[in-house]
Scaffold this active site. Structure first.
Site, PDB file in Angstrom:
ATOM      1  N   ASP A   1       1.521   1.747   9.629  1.00 32.69           N
ATOM      2  CA  ASP A   1       1.578   1.593   8.395  1.00 32.69           C
ATOM      3  C   ASP A   1       0.226   1.557   8.050  1.00 32.69           C
ATOM      4  OD1 ASP A   1       3.151   1.516   5.965  1.00 32.69           O
ATOM      5  OD2 ASP A   1       2.563  -0.637   5.800  1.00 32.69           O
TER       6      ASP A   1
ATOM      7  N   ASP B   1      -0.636   0.839   3.583  1.00 36.53           N
ATOM      8  CA  ASP B   1      -1.023  -0.104   2.891  1.00 36.53           C
ATOM      9  C   ASP B   1      -0.730  -1.517   3.169  1.00 36.53           C
ATOM     10  OD1 ASP B   1      -2.133   1.136   0.220  1.00 36.53           O
ATOM     11  OD2 ASP B   1      -0.490   2.587   0.919  1.00 36.53           O
TER      12      ASP B   1
ATOM     13  N   ASP C   1       4.055  -3.839   6.892  1.00 34.97           N
ATOM     14  CA  ASP C   1       4.136  -5.237   6.052  1.00 34.97           C
ATOM     15  C   ASP C   1       5.580  -5.335   5.184  1.00 34.97           C
ATOM     16  OD1 ASP C   1       2.911  -3.008   4.585  1.00 34.97           O
ATOM     17  OD2 ASP C   1       2.560  -4.253   3.175  1.00 34.97           O
TER      18      ASP C   1
HETATM   19  O1  LIG Z   1       4.021   2.869   3.879  1.00 32.88           O
HETATM   20  P1  LIG Z   1       2.507   2.316   2.936  1.00 32.88           P
HETATM   21  O2  LIG Z   1       1.320   3.011   3.566  1.00 32.88           O
HETATM   22  O3  LIG Z   1       2.472   0.867   3.070  1.00 32.88           O
HETATM   23  O4  LIG Z   1       2.736   2.677   1.532  1.00 32.88           O
HETATM   24  C1  LIG Z   1       3.745   2.194   0.684  1.00 32.88           C
HETATM   25  C2  LIG Z   1       3.132   2.485  -0.870  1.00 32.88           C
HETATM   26  O5  LIG Z   1       1.765   2.053  -0.716  1.00 32.88           O
HETATM   27  C3  LIG Z   1       1.184   2.456  -2.198  1.00 32.88           C
HETATM   28  O6  LIG Z   1       1.582   1.128  -2.854  1.00 32.88           O
HETATM   29  C4  LIG Z   1       1.489  -0.236  -2.643  1.00 32.88           C
HETATM   30  O7  LIG Z   1       0.030  -0.364  -2.425  1.00 32.88           O
HETATM   31  C5  LIG Z   1      -0.793  -0.222  -3.662  1.00 32.88           C
HETATM   32  C6  LIG Z   1      -2.344  -0.394  -3.074  1.00 32.88           C
HETATM   33  O8  LIG Z   1      -2.425  -1.616  -2.444  1.00 32.88           O
HETATM   34  C7  LIG Z   1      -0.518  -1.169  -4.449  1.00 32.88           C
HETATM   35  O9  LIG Z   1      -1.264  -1.202  -5.709  1.00 32.88           O
HETATM   36  C8  LIG Z   1       1.299  -1.132  -4.829  1.00 32.88           C
HETATM   37  O10 LIG Z   1       1.410  -2.287  -5.458  1.00 32.88           O
HETATM   38  C9  LIG Z   1       1.885  -0.907  -3.525  1.00 32.88           C
HETATM   39  O11 LIG Z   1       3.191  -0.992  -3.633  1.00 32.88           O
HETATM   40  C10 LIG Z   1       1.400   3.582  -2.551  1.00 32.88           C
HETATM   41  O12 LIG Z   1       0.924   3.868  -3.974  1.00 32.88           O
HETATM   42  C11 LIG Z   1       2.907   4.332  -2.452  1.00 32.88           C
HETATM   43  O13 LIG Z   1       2.952   5.508  -2.564  1.00 32.88           O
HETATM   44  C12 LIG Z   1       3.260   4.080  -1.194  1.00 32.88           C
HETATM   45  O14 LIG Z   1       4.547   4.289  -0.935  1.00 32.88           O
END
Ligand SMILES: O=P(O)(O)OC[C@H]1O[C@H](O[C@H]2O[C@H](CO)[C@@H](O)[C@H](O)[C@H]2O)[C@H](O)[C@@H](O)[C@@H]1O
Length: 265
Positions: free
Chosen positions: A35, A37, A212
Site C-alpha cells: 500500500d 499512503d 495501514d
Molecule cells: O490505498 P492508499 O495508498 O493508502 O490510499 C488511500 C487514500 O490515500 C489518500 O488519502 C489519505 O492520505 C492523505 C495523505 O496522507 C491524507 O491527507 C488523507 O486524509 C488520507 O485519507 C488519497 O488522497 C486517497 O485518494 C486514497 O484513496
C-alpha cells in the site's frame, strides 16, 4: 542465530496482530504487495502534501530487482498520481483500489463494470462546496470527500456519501482515513492481488501485503489465509494482519533488511 527469513507458516493464531516484527521476506520466493499512503509514506494533512522519503525510490528499485519484478504498489490513489510520485518505479502499480493498473494488461478484470462516475462526482463536489473543511478529490472512476481538517464532520460526510451510493447503483462506499470514497462496486485490493497472483512473475510465489487502512484489510485477510506475510502498519486493534509494524519508517527498514539479506545471499 535465528534465520531472519523464518518460514511464514508460523503466523500467530487468532485475529489480532502479533506484537513482534514480521519475518523478513525472502525475495527469491515472496511476492510483495505494498500500500502507499500511511504504509510507504507518512500521512499528511492533504493528499498533495505527502513527502516521498529520499530512500524510497532506490529501495523500491532494489526490491523490484531482487524479487524478479514480483512487486506491486496497491493503492487507492489515482494511477497517474502514483506514477508521478515514483517515476522510476518499474514494478506493477494498481491504482484507485483496483480500478486502474499499470502496465494496463498486468491484472485484467474481465467483466468489471465501471459505470459513469459523473453524477457521483457532482454530488460529492457539491457536498465539499458546503464547508471549507471538506476537500474533494476526483478519481477516474469515482470520487473522495476528505474531512481531515475537521474530524467532527465524519458523521455528516458518511451520511451524505451513503445517500449518494444509495442513489447510484453500481457504486460502493469505502471508508478511508478521514475520508469517504465512492468507487465502482466489485473493485477491491484483495481482488487485484488475487488477479496478479495468477500471473507471472507473481504466480507460484508466497504473497506479502503491507497496509495501514481499512481499505487494506480484505487484502491482509486474503494473504493471511494463504499463509503469506500480512503486515498492518500502525496500531489498529482490529486488523486481519498477522504482524504489525509501527510506522512507514519501520516498514521501509524492514523492506531494506530484505534487500540486504538477499545481497548477502
Ligand atoms: O490505498 P492508499 O495508498 O493508502 O490510499 C488511500 C487514500 O490515500 C489518500 O488519502 C489519505 O492520505 C492523505 C495523505 O496522507 C491524507 O491527507 C488523507 O486524509 C488520507 O485519507 C488519497 O488522497 C486517497 O485518494 C486514497 O484513496
Amino acid at each position: 542465530m535465528t534465520d531472519p527469513r523464518a518460514p511464514t507458516s508460523g503466523a500467530p493464531a487468532g485475529n489480532r496482530p502479533a506484537g513482534g516484527p514480521p519475518p523478513v521476506p525472502d525475495l527469491s520466493r515472496h511476492a510483495l504487495f505494498l500500500d502507499f499512503d500511511g504504509t510507504l509514506v507518512d500521512i499528511a494533512p492533504r493528499p498533495d502534501d505527502i513527502r516521498i522519503p529520499e530512500i524510497l525510490p532506490g529501495l523500491l528499485t532494489a526490491l523490484d530487482a531482487a524479487a524478479g519484478g514480483a512487486i506491486a504498489l496497491v493503492s487507492g490513489r489515482r494511477l497517474a498520481d502514483l506514477r508521478g510520485f515514483l517515476p522510476e518505479f518499474r514494478g506493477v502499480i494498481v491504482g484507485s483500489h483496483g480500478s486502474e493498473t499499470w502496465p494496463e494488461d498486468a491484472a485484467p478484470a474481465p467483466g468489471l463494470r465501471q459505470p459513469d462516475a459523473g453524477p457521483v462526482r457532482a454530488a460529492l463536489r457539491a457536498l465539499a462546496a458546503t464547508r471549507a473543511a471538506y476537500l474533494f478529490e476526483e478519481k477516474p472512476a469515482g470520487a473522495v470527500i476528505h474531512f481531515r481538517a475537521d474530524p467532527a464532520l465524519d458523521a455528516e460526510a458518511r451520511a451524505a456519501a451513503e445517500a449518494v451510493v444509495a442513489a447510484h447503483p453500481g457504486f460502493a462506499l469505502q471508508r478511508a482515513k478521514m475520508a469517504y470514497e465512492i468507487h465502482p462496486a466489485g473493485v477491491s485490493k484483495d481482488r487485484a492481488v488475487a488477479r496478479l497472483m495468477d500471473r507471472a512473475p507473481f504466480r507460484g510465489r508466497v504473497p506479502v501485503f503491507a497496509g495501514d487502512d481499512t481499505t487494506d484489510e480484505p487484502a491482509l485477510g486474503w494473504v493471511r489465509a494463504r499463509e503469506g506475510i500480512s503486515v498492518h502498519v500502525g496500531d489498529r486493534p482490529d486488523t486481519a494482519a498477522a504482524w504489525r509494524l509501527d510506522s512507514p519508517a519501520a516498514l521501509r527498514d524492514w523492506l531494506a533488511r530484505a534487500v540486504s539479506v538477499e545481497e548477502r545471499g
